[in-house]
Motif scaffolding. Structure first.
Motif, PDB file in Angstrom:
ATOM      1  N   CYS A  43     -58.726  68.961  80.100  1.00  0.00           N
ATOM      2  CA  CYS A  43     -58.126  70.083  80.746  1.00  0.00           C
ATOM      3  C   CYS A  43     -58.612  71.291  80.943  1.00  0.00           C
ATOM      4  O   CYS A  43     -58.465  71.882  82.035  1.00  0.00           O
ATOM      5  N   VAL A  44     -58.938  71.416  79.817  1.00  0.00           N
ATOM      6  CA  VAL A  44     -59.222  73.137  79.230  1.00  0.00           C
ATOM      7  C   VAL A  44     -59.956  73.384  80.369  1.00  0.00           C
ATOM      8  O   VAL A  44     -60.125  74.976  80.767  1.00  0.00           O
ATOM      9  N   PRO A  45     -61.043  72.638  80.597  1.00  0.00           N
ATOM     10  CA  PRO A  45     -62.129  73.395  81.443  1.00  0.00           C
ATOM     11  C   PRO A  45     -62.440  73.398  82.681  1.00  0.00           C
ATOM     12  O   PRO A  45     -62.575  74.417  83.394  1.00  0.00           O
ATOM     13  N   LEU A  46     -60.740  72.558  82.854  1.00  0.00           N
ATOM     14  CA  LEU A  46     -60.723  72.522  84.923  1.00  0.00           C
ATOM     15  C   LEU A  46     -59.378  74.149  84.890  1.00  0.00           C
ATOM     16  O   LEU A  46     -59.580  74.559  85.642  1.00  0.00           O
ATOM     17  N   VAL A  47     -58.458  74.356  84.204  1.00  0.00           N
ATOM     18  CA  VAL A  47     -58.233  75.345  83.645  1.00  0.00           C
ATOM     19  C   VAL A  47     -58.944  76.737  83.670  1.00  0.00           C
ATOM     20  O   VAL A  47     -58.862  77.786  84.517  1.00  0.00           O
ATOM     21  N   VAL A  48     -59.997  76.907  82.835  1.00  0.00           N
ATOM     22  CA  VAL A  48     -61.088  77.735  82.559  1.00  0.00           C
ATOM     23  C   VAL A  48     -61.523  77.766  84.167  1.00  0.00           C
ATOM     24  O   VAL A  48     -61.954  79.076  84.904  1.00  0.00           O
ATOM     25  N   LEU A  49     -62.569  76.965  84.543  1.00  0.00           N
ATOM     26  CA  LEU A  49     -63.063  76.948  85.734  1.00  0.00           C
ATOM     27  C   LEU A  49     -62.024  77.160  86.998  1.00  0.00           C
ATOM     28  O   LEU A  49     -62.216  78.310  88.351  1.00  0.00           O
ATOM     29  N   GLY A  50     -60.324  76.729  87.192  1.00  0.00           N
ATOM     30  CA  GLY A  50     -59.812  77.221  88.316  1.00  0.00           C
ATOM     31  C   GLY A  50     -59.147  79.209  87.729  1.00  0.00           C
ATOM     32  O   GLY A  50     -58.950  79.675  89.140  1.00  0.00           O
ATOM     33  N   TRP A  51     -59.068  78.946  87.016  1.00  0.00           N
ATOM     34  CA  TRP A  51     -58.542  80.935  86.165  1.00  0.00           C
ATOM     35  C   TRP A  51     -60.262  81.991  87.041  1.00  0.00           C
ATOM     36  O   TRP A  51     -59.548  82.508  87.897  1.00  0.00           O
ATOM     37  N   TYR A  52     -61.183  81.600  86.590  1.00  0.00           N
ATOM     38  CA  TYR A  52     -62.482  82.289  87.395  1.00  0.00           C
ATOM     39  C   TYR A  52     -62.245  82.168  89.133  1.00  0.00           C
ATOM     40  O   TYR A  52     -63.455  82.863  89.958  1.00  0.00           O
ATOM     41  N   LEU A  53     -62.305  81.512  88.991  1.00  0.00           N
ATOM     42  CA  LEU A  53     -62.595  80.704  90.618  1.00  0.00           C
ATOM     43  C   LEU A  53     -61.447  81.251  90.872  1.00  0.00           C
ATOM     44  O   LEU A  53     -61.938  81.514  92.771  1.00  0.00           O
ATOM     45  N   PHE A  54     -60.404  81.447  91.219  1.00  0.00           N
ATOM     46  CA  PHE A  54     -59.383  82.282  92.081  1.00  0.00           C
ATOM     47  C   PHE A  54     -58.529  83.701  91.775  1.00  0.00           C
ATOM     48  O   PHE A  54     -57.672  84.549  92.379  1.00  0.00           O
ATOM     49  N   LYS A  55     -59.988  84.232  90.669  1.00  0.00           N
ATOM     50  CA  LYS A  55     -59.499  85.575  89.506  1.00  0.00           C
ATOM     51  C   LYS A  55     -60.454  86.508  90.218  1.00  0.00           C
ATOM     52  O   LYS A  55     -61.609  86.144  91.178  1.00  0.00           O
ATOM     53  N   LYS A  56     -59.096  87.041  90.671  1.00  0.00           N
ATOM     54  CA  LYS A  56     -59.483  88.409  91.949  1.00  0.00           C
ATOM     55  C   LYS A  56     -61.125  89.190  91.351  1.00  0.00           C
ATOM     56  O   LYS A  56     -60.781  89.364  90.395  1.00  0.00           O
ATOM     57  N   GLU A  57     -61.695  89.779  92.245  1.00  0.00           N
ATOM     58  CA  GLU A  57     -62.566  90.822  91.949  1.00  0.00           C
ATOM     59  C   GLU A  57     -61.992  92.283  91.549  1.00  0.00           C
ATOM     60  O   GLU A  57     -61.951  92.914  92.100  1.00  0.00           O
ATOM     61  N   THR A  58     -62.675  92.528  90.745  1.00  0.00           N
ATOM     62  CA  THR A  58     -62.431  94.008  90.646  1.00  0.00           C
ATOM     63  C   THR A  58     -63.526  94.794  89.774  1.00  0.00           C
ATOM     64  O   THR A  58     -65.011  94.451  89.765  1.00  0.00           O
TER      65      THR A  58
END
Length: 62
Positions: A43-58
């Protein structure tokens, strides 16, 4: 500009790869607690993927 060293560039992908490998091996060979550990590791790689997928662009700093 200095090139990044090996662990700076490949540290996280290697860590995620080791977690995936551990999760798959634990799921295939273990029973009981090993199944829970394999679920957590996979599940850890899926959480990391979701984090970077939905992270707002700065905007990038110069």
């Amino acid at each position: 500009m200095k090139a990044p060293d090996f662990l700076t560039l490949w540290g996280m992908p290697l860590l995620l790869g080791v977690l995936i490998l551990f999760g798959l091996i634990a799921a295939l060979t273990g029973t009981g607690i090993w199944h829970w550990l394999s679920w957590a590791a996979l599940c850890v790689p899926l959480v990391v993927l979701g984090w970077y997928l939905f992270k707002k662009e700065t905007p990038a700093k110069k």
